[in-house]
Design a protein around this motif. Structure first.
Motif, PDB file in Angstrom:
ATOM      1  N   PRO A  19       0.794  -1.240   0.000  1.00  0.00           N
ATOM      2  CA  PRO A  19       0.000   0.000   0.000  1.00  0.00           C
ATOM      3  C   PRO A  19       0.831   1.298   0.000  1.00  0.00           C
ATOM      4  CG  PRO A  19      -0.916  -1.557   1.558  1.00  0.00           C
ATOM      5  CD  PRO A  19       0.355  -2.155   1.053  1.00  0.00           C
ATOM      6  N   ALA A  20       1.880   1.410   0.753  1.00  0.00           N
ATOM      7  CA  ALA A  20       2.642   2.668   0.821  1.00  0.00           C
ATOM      8  C   ALA A  20       3.306   2.995  -0.511  1.00  0.00           C
ATOM      9  CB  ALA A  20       3.667   2.616   1.952  1.00  0.00           C
ATOM     10  N   PRO A  21       4.025   2.066  -1.145  1.00  0.00           N
ATOM     11  CA  PRO A  21       4.620   2.384  -2.453  1.00  0.00           C
ATOM     12  C   PRO A  21       3.560   2.662  -3.526  1.00  0.00           C
ATOM     13  CG  PRO A  21       5.775   0.528  -1.478  1.00  0.00           C
ATOM     14  CD  PRO A  21       4.573   0.814  -0.618  1.00  0.00           C
ATOM     15  N   ARG A  22       2.422   1.975  -3.445  1.00  0.00           N
ATOM     16  CA  ARG A  22       1.354   2.203  -4.418  1.00  0.00           C
ATOM     17  C   ARG A  22       0.848   3.638  -4.298  1.00  0.00           C
ATOM     18  NH1 ARG A  22      -3.171  -0.947  -2.963  1.00  0.00           N
ATOM     19  NH2 ARG A  22      -1.862  -2.742  -3.265  1.00  0.00           N
ATOM     20  N   ARG A  23       0.668   4.125  -3.090  1.00  0.00           N
ATOM     21  CA  ARG A  23       0.196   5.507  -2.879  1.00  0.00           C
ATOM     22  C   ARG A  23       1.214   6.505  -3.433  1.00  0.00           C
ATOM     23  NH1 ARG A  23      -1.691   3.335   2.007  1.00  0.00           N
ATOM     24  NH2 ARG A  23       0.138   4.054   3.135  1.00  0.00           N
ATOM     25  N   ARG A  24       2.506   6.221  -3.200  1.00  0.00           N
ATOM     26  CA  ARG A  24       3.556   7.117  -3.734  1.00  0.00           C
ATOM     27  C   ARG A  24       3.516   7.134  -5.260  1.00  0.00           C
ATOM     28  NH1 ARG A  24       7.750   5.416   0.619  1.00  0.00           N
ATOM     29  NH2 ARG A  24       7.292   3.475  -0.376  1.00  0.00           N
ATOM     30  N   LEU A  25       3.367   5.967  -5.860  1.00  0.00           N
ATOM     31  CA  LEU A  25       3.306   5.882  -7.323  1.00  0.00           C
ATOM     32  C   LEU A  25       2.100   6.659  -7.850  1.00  0.00           C
ATOM     33  CD1 LEU A  25       4.295   4.795 -10.023  1.00  0.00           C
ATOM     34  CD2 LEU A  25       2.953   2.718  -9.593  1.00  0.00           C
ATOM     35  N   LEU A  26       0.963   6.519  -7.202  1.00  0.00           N
ATOM     36  CA  LEU A  26      -0.235   7.253  -7.629  1.00  0.00           C
ATOM     37  C   LEU A  26      -0.036   8.768  -7.499  1.00  0.00           C
ATOM     38  CD1 LEU A  26      -3.083   4.988  -6.187  1.00  0.00           C
ATOM     39  CD2 LEU A  26      -2.409   5.293  -8.582  1.00  0.00           C
ATOM     40  N   ARG A  27       0.633   9.201  -6.414  1.00  0.00           N
ATOM     41  CA  ARG A  27       0.915  10.637  -6.242  1.00  0.00           C
ATOM     42  C   ARG A  27       1.821  11.142  -7.360  1.00  0.00           C
ATOM     43  NH1 ARG A  27       1.190   9.651  -0.595  1.00  0.00           N
ATOM     44  NH2 ARG A  27       3.447   9.465  -0.720  1.00  0.00           N
ATOM     45  N   VAL A  28       2.838  10.365  -7.690  1.00  0.00           N
ATOM     46  CA  VAL A  28       3.763  10.748  -8.773  1.00  0.00           C
ATOM     47  C   VAL A  28       3.009  10.831 -10.098  1.00  0.00           C
ATOM     48  CG1 VAL A  28       5.734   9.967 -10.143  1.00  0.00           C
ATOM     49  CG2 VAL A  28       5.856   9.913  -7.654  1.00  0.00           C
ATOM     50  N   LEU A  29       2.199   9.820 -10.390  1.00  0.00           N
ATOM     51  CA  LEU A  29       1.436   9.822 -11.640  1.00  0.00           C
ATOM     52  C   LEU A  29       0.463  10.997 -11.698  1.00  0.00           C
ATOM     53  CD1 LEU A  29       0.721   6.007 -12.096  1.00  0.00           C
ATOM     54  CD2 LEU A  29       2.347   7.431 -13.361  1.00  0.00           C
ATOM     55  N   ARG A  30      -0.179  11.294 -10.580  1.00  0.00           N
ATOM     56  CA  ARG A  30      -1.105  12.430 -10.524  1.00  0.00           C
ATOM     57  C   ARG A  30      -0.359  13.736 -10.758  1.00  0.00           C
ATOM     58  NH1 ARG A  30      -3.697  12.270  -5.168  1.00  0.00           N
ATOM     59  NH2 ARG A  30      -3.382  10.152  -5.755  1.00  0.00           N
ATOM     60  N   THR A  31       0.818  13.890 -10.134  1.00  0.00           N
ATOM     61  CA  THR A  31       1.630  15.101 -10.304  1.00  0.00           C
ATOM     62  C   THR A  31       2.070  15.252 -11.751  1.00  0.00           C
ATOM     63  OG1 THR A  31       2.399  14.960  -8.024  1.00  0.00           O
ATOM     64  CG2 THR A  31       3.704  16.309  -9.534  1.00  0.00           C
ATOM     65  N   VAL A  32       2.527  14.161 -12.355  1.00  0.00           N
ATOM     66  CA  VAL A  32       2.937  14.197 -13.760  1.00  0.00           C
ATOM     67  C   VAL A  32       1.748  14.583 -14.642  1.00  0.00           C
ATOM     68  CG1 VAL A  32       3.707  12.754 -15.700  1.00  0.00           C
ATOM     69  CG2 VAL A  32       4.878  12.618 -13.506  1.00  0.00           C
ATOM     70  N   GLY A  33       0.586  14.021 -14.372  1.00  0.00           N
ATOM     71  CA  GLY A  33      -0.623  14.356 -15.139  1.00  0.00           C
ATOM     72  C   GLY A  33      -0.984  15.827 -15.025  1.00  0.00           C
TER      73      GLY A  33
END
Length: 195
Positions: free
Chosen positions: A8-22
């Motif tokens: 769960p923790a790395p998944r949340r970080r990945l989603l934050r990164v993807l959202r920021t890139v978007g």
């Protein structure tokens, strides 16, 4: 039982990164569209005053040639100068150039590009002693043509833009093409110094 490839923790970080890139991509695209609208759809144009010549650049002759003629008829200049290319989009202008008319000067740019036209117009201005020129092209082409002309000539050049009948897809295509070509005109100037 299948295991989750990401805890769960790395998944949340990945989603934050993807959202920021978007968000950054969307902001960049929006900024480019606003800039493209300003430079190519509604470029800043000053009114055409009295000039030595009205020059109509090649391409989209059906929209550009009438504006060039109108400017001459309105007394902006006595001489109409036309870029002749023999290409399909320039058929109306090429037909005028095929006729003998002492009030019209035609030239064939070498190469058949905006860069070639800028060089040819600069040489004509120099050879004819033209200090002020009005140049007609489509609104999407005004910024790049003006940039190329300024790189080649010391004449005072006023741009006049004809409005093409393009839909949203056509304008988007022009935004992409003109953005790329404008960057190229700064990377590789049309003239190293004015003619």
């Amino acid at each position: 039982m299948t295991s989750d490839p990401l805890p769960p923790a790395p998944r949340r970080r990945l989603l934050r990164v993807l959202r920021t890139v978007g968000v950054l991509l969307a902001a960049g695209l929006t900024a480019w569209l606003v800039l493209a609208w300003t430079l190519f759809y509604d470029p800043p144009l000053r009114p055409a005053g009295r000039a030595d010549a009205v020059v109509v650049l090649a391409g989209a002759a059906a929209e550009r040639l009438p504006l060039g003629r109108e400017l001459v008829d309105d007394g902006v200049a006595d001489e109409l100068v036309l870029s002749s290319t023999g290409l399909p989009g320039n058929a109306a202008t090429d037909a005028v150039c095929a006729e003998e008319n002492p009030d019209i000067t035609c030239f064939v740019p070498d190469p058949l590009t905006t860069r070639g036209e800028a060089r040819a117009v600069a040489a004509l201005a120099r050879d004819n002693g033209w200090d002020e020129i009005v140049v007609v092209t489509s609104t999407y082409h005004v910024t790049r043509a003006s940039t190329n002309l300024a790189q080649c000539s010391e004449a005072d050049i006023t741009m006049a833009g004809s409005r093409p009948g393009l839909g949203a897809t056509g304008w988007l295509g022009r935004f992409v093409e003109e953005s790329t070509a404008l960057v190229a005109s700064f990377v590789r100037p049309a003239c190293a110094r004015p003619v």
